[in-house]
Design an enzyme around this catalytic site. Structure first.
Site, PDB file in Angstrom:
ATOM      1  N   CYS A 296      56.543  99.279  24.655  1.00  0.00           N
ATOM      2  CA  CYS A 296      56.252  99.043  23.230  1.00  0.00           C
ATOM      3  C   CYS A 296      55.412 100.138  22.589  1.00  0.00           C
ATOM      4  CB  CYS A 296      55.543  97.707  23.076  1.00  0.00           C
ATOM      5  SG  CYS A 296      56.580  96.323  23.559  1.00  0.00           S
TER       6      CYS A 296
HETATM    7  N1  LIG Z   1      58.199  93.835  27.270  1.00  0.00           N
HETATM    8  C1  LIG Z   1      57.319  93.571  26.341  1.00  0.00           C
HETATM    9  O1  LIG Z   1      56.142  93.425  26.632  1.00  0.00           O
HETATM   10  C2  LIG Z   1      57.715  93.395  24.895  1.00  0.00           C
HETATM   11  C3  LIG Z   1      56.779  92.830  24.012  1.00  0.00           C
HETATM   12  C4  LIG Z   1      57.129  92.649  22.700  1.00  0.00           C
HETATM   13  C5  LIG Z   1      58.376  93.075  22.239  1.00  0.00           C
HETATM   14  N2  LIG Z   1      59.266  93.650  23.100  1.00  0.00           N
HETATM   15  C6  LIG Z   1      60.565  94.056  22.566  1.00  0.00           C
HETATM   16  O2  LIG Z   1      61.548  93.093  22.963  1.00  0.00           O
HETATM   17  C7  LIG Z   1      62.798  93.730  23.177  1.00  0.00           C
HETATM   18  C8  LIG Z   1      63.285  93.447  24.606  1.00  0.00           C
HETATM   19  O3  LIG Z   1      62.351  94.026  25.511  1.00  0.00           O
HETATM   20  P1  LIG Z   1      62.252  93.594  27.041  1.00  0.00           P
HETATM   21  O4  LIG Z   1      60.960  94.144  27.539  1.00  0.00           O
HETATM   22  O5  LIG Z   1      62.539  92.142  27.186  1.00  0.00           O
HETATM   23  O6  LIG Z   1      63.476  94.429  27.657  1.00  0.00           O
HETATM   24  P2  LIG Z   1      64.108  94.265  29.121  1.00  0.00           P
HETATM   25  O7  LIG Z   1      64.732  95.565  29.439  1.00  0.00           O
HETATM   26  O8  LIG Z   1      63.116  93.655  30.053  1.00  0.00           O
HETATM   27  O9  LIG Z   1      65.247  93.173  28.903  1.00  0.00           O
HETATM   28  C9  LIG Z   1      66.363  93.366  28.118  1.00  0.00           C
HETATM   29  C10 LIG Z   1      67.552  92.667  28.763  1.00  0.00           C
HETATM   30  O10 LIG Z   1      68.655  92.819  27.891  1.00  0.00           O
HETATM   31  C11 LIG Z   1      69.812  93.004  28.677  1.00  0.00           C
HETATM   32  N3  LIG Z   1      70.830  93.601  27.823  1.00  0.00           N
HETATM   33  C12 LIG Z   1      70.938  94.868  27.385  1.00  0.00           C
HETATM   34  N4  LIG Z   1      71.988  94.997  26.558  1.00  0.00           N
HETATM   35  C13 LIG Z   1      72.559  93.771  26.465  1.00  0.00           C
HETATM   36  C14 LIG Z   1      73.672  93.268  25.768  1.00  0.00           C
HETATM   37  N5  LIG Z   1      74.394  94.032  24.957  1.00  0.00           N
HETATM   38  N6  LIG Z   1      73.986  91.966  25.918  1.00  0.00           N
HETATM   39  C15 LIG Z   1      73.246  91.173  26.730  1.00  0.00           C
HETATM   40  N7  LIG Z   1      72.176  91.588  27.412  1.00  0.00           N
HETATM   41  C16 LIG Z   1      71.828  92.879  27.270  1.00  0.00           C
HETATM   42  C17 LIG Z   1      69.341  93.856  29.818  1.00  0.00           C
HETATM   43  O11 LIG Z   1      70.206  93.783  30.931  1.00  0.00           O
HETATM   44  C18 LIG Z   1      67.966  93.255  30.103  1.00  0.00           C
HETATM   45  O12 LIG Z   1      68.029  92.221  31.053  1.00  0.00           O
HETATM   46  C19 LIG Z   1      62.579  95.207  22.883  1.00  0.00           C
HETATM   47  O13 LIG Z   1      62.917  95.453  21.548  1.00  0.00           O
HETATM   48  C20 LIG Z   1      61.088  95.376  23.078  1.00  0.00           C
HETATM   49  O14 LIG Z   1      60.575  96.439  22.320  1.00  0.00           O
HETATM   50  C21 LIG Z   1      58.960  93.812  24.439  1.00  0.00           C
END
Ligand SMILES: NC(=O)c1ccc[n+]([C@@H]2O[C@H](COP(=O)([O-])OP(=O)(O)OC[C@H]3O[C@@H](n4cnc5c(N)ncnc54)[C@H](O)[C@@H]3O)[C@@H](O)[C@H]2O)c1
Length: 428
Positions: free
Chosen positions: A270
């Site tokens: 992030c």
């Molecule tokens: N990790 C954090 O602490 C956090 C906190 C706040 C916001 N975010 C935001 O949330 C969002 C997700 O982050 P995350 O950390 O969960 O990512 P992540 O990589 O842990 O998880 C994303 C998941 O999406 C799946 N994926 C990718 N493309 C896909 C598709 N087309 N269809 C279905 N599944 C798909 C991936 O396989 C993965 O399992 C991002 O925008 C991130 O910036 C993350």
């Protein structure tokens, strides 16, 4: 029964796209509340693991996951057609940067395409992925409406930023207030009602652009303040002042000051990334985000400074980086998590590797690691015979007393050795 009633009576079926750090905890929280959740992910190994009740996210205990799988309230699938049966689709896919530091919306676009393929009247679509203001209106809405259904008339669309803080035991999905903004009032109300089932407090804002901007303000605030304190750390080093003591003392002011701490650089999915979504969008309107660029510059240079401190430490023993055994303690981007995305430890390893260091590392959460030209397996720190160790991540489980005894030189980038004074300890 209309969607609002179905949500309130917890009969609504929820589809989550993307079962990662954000999507999985949310899915399990909805399922625990009794809503029926279908989690869709493109990664088959994740689907297999989840279907067997095995969690890969430390904040989601496998027992909790297994119990909702067994109860039938949560099901994981790699078949996007299963989303056709849900009432709500919540998109939680990654939003990385391209090498050029431009937003990479390809995952969001794919998830929206998957949603558009099953969209039907009465559904609510929510985007949670962090992105620039305007994405929901400019990217999601036209793609979803391309099939003829219209937001407001036929379906509902909202944005709600995810604020989860992996590893944080105090603030979890339930007690972190959730901000929601819809394309229209009904979309806002429906999204608020949905989150209201699982989080203690929901804050409604005027529209999707405000909701998108809230998240970017929060993360830019952190990136800029960390940049400021990192610069203060460099300054204090030059002036021979202990920056950690300065911050602790300044932190006693009961108002108008909030402590931020220096470190080896920004990490995680992030803070190093999201502000550049904002600066990219602002640039489209001819606006230059000077604070964001400056903070990025200062934070991005911290791994180099850590390597300079390693040079200082080895120099004190008449040694050079080239040929020395150097052990990194912690490679995750922050304490007590196993996430190495954007971790500054990776940059530090690479910089040391290029200078000829022989490297080992330990991290209870990261069993192995691959960076350019280097594949390493974690070892027990007590088995590392290094000339110098670098504390990159201050995991709680490290035995710092034993570490101080074990290594002849220590570079501490996190003040993990607070209160211990020795010529062998080199702080930031
Ligand atoms: N990790 C954090 O602490 C956090 C906190 C706040 C916001 N975010 C935001 O949330 C969002 C997700 O982050 P995350 O950390 O969960 O990512 P992540 O990589 O842990 O998880 C994303 C998941 O999406 C799946 N994926 C990718 N493309 C896909 C598709 N087309 N269809 C279905 N599944 C798909 C991936 O396989 C993965 O399992 C991002 O925008 C991130 O910036 C993350």
């Amino acid at each position: 029964m209309d969607l609002l009633q179905r949500i309130k009576s917890r009969e609504a079926r929820v589809g989550i796209i993307g079962l990662g750090y954000v999507g999985l905890p949310l899915a399990v929280e909805f399922a625990k509340a009794g809503l029926h959740v279908v989690g869709y992910d493109v990664d088959q190994s994740k689907i297999d693991s989840l279907s067997a009740g095995k969690s890969y996210i430390p904040d989601v205990p496998s027992e909790e996951l297994a119990s909702v799988v067994k109860a039938g309230t949560f099901r994981a699938t790699s078949d996007q057609r299963e989303l056709a049966n849900v009432d709500v689709i919540d998109i939680c896919v990654p939003t990385p940067l391209r090498k050029t530091r431009d937003p990479d919306l390809s995952y969001v676009v794919k998830a929206i395409e998957a949603t558009a393929a099953v969209l039907r009247k009465g559904q609510l679509v929510i985007l949670e992925s962090t992105t620039y203001p305007g994405t929901t209106e400019e990217v999601a809405q036209p793609a979803l409406e391309a099939g003829g259904l219209k937001v407001g008339r036929d379906f509902h669309l909202a944005f709600s930023p995810e604020r989860v803080d992996p590893g944080n035991q105090t603030y979890t999905t339930k007690n972190i207030p959730k901000v929601v903004g819809g394309i229209d009032q009904m979309s806002t109300d429906l999204a608020a009602a949905l989150y209201g089932q699982v989080v203690d407090k929901v804050i409604k804002v005027a529209n999707t652009r405000v909701a998108e901007m809230v998240k970017l303000l929060e993360n830019t605030f952190r990136a800029v303040n960390i940049g400021l304190v990192n610069e203060i750390a460099l300054m204090c080093h030059r002036l021979n002042i202990d920056v950690w003591e300065v911050i602790d003392a300044a932190g006693t002011k009961p108002f108008g000051f909030m402590p931020f701490y220096p470190g080896p650089g920004l990490g995680g999915h992030c803070i190093p990334i999201d502000p550049f979504y904002l600066s990219w969008k602002a640039r489209q309107s001819g606006f230059e985000c000077r604070f964001i660029e400056l903070a990025g510059h200062v934070n991005g240079a911290m791994p180099e400074f850590v390597v300079e401190r390693v040079t200082d430490a080895l120099n004190s023993a008449k040694k050079s980086i080239n040929g020395s055994n150097i052990h990194l303690l912690g490679v995750a981007y922050k304490k007590d998590v196993g996430d190495v995305r954007e971790s500054p430890a990776l940059d530090i390893l690479e910089l040391l590797h290029r200078r000829g260091a022989k490297l080992t590392y330990s991290d209870p959460f990261v069993p192995s690691l691959k960076i350019d030209g280097l594949a390493l397996n974690a070892i027990d720190p007590m088995k590392a015979g290094a000339d110098c160790a670098v504390i990159c991540t201050n995991h709680s489980s490290f035995d710092y007393d034993a570490i101080v005894k074990r290594f002849p030189l220590l570079v501490d980038t996190r003040n993990a050795l607070r209160g211990r004074n020795s010529k062998a300890i080199f702080r930031l």
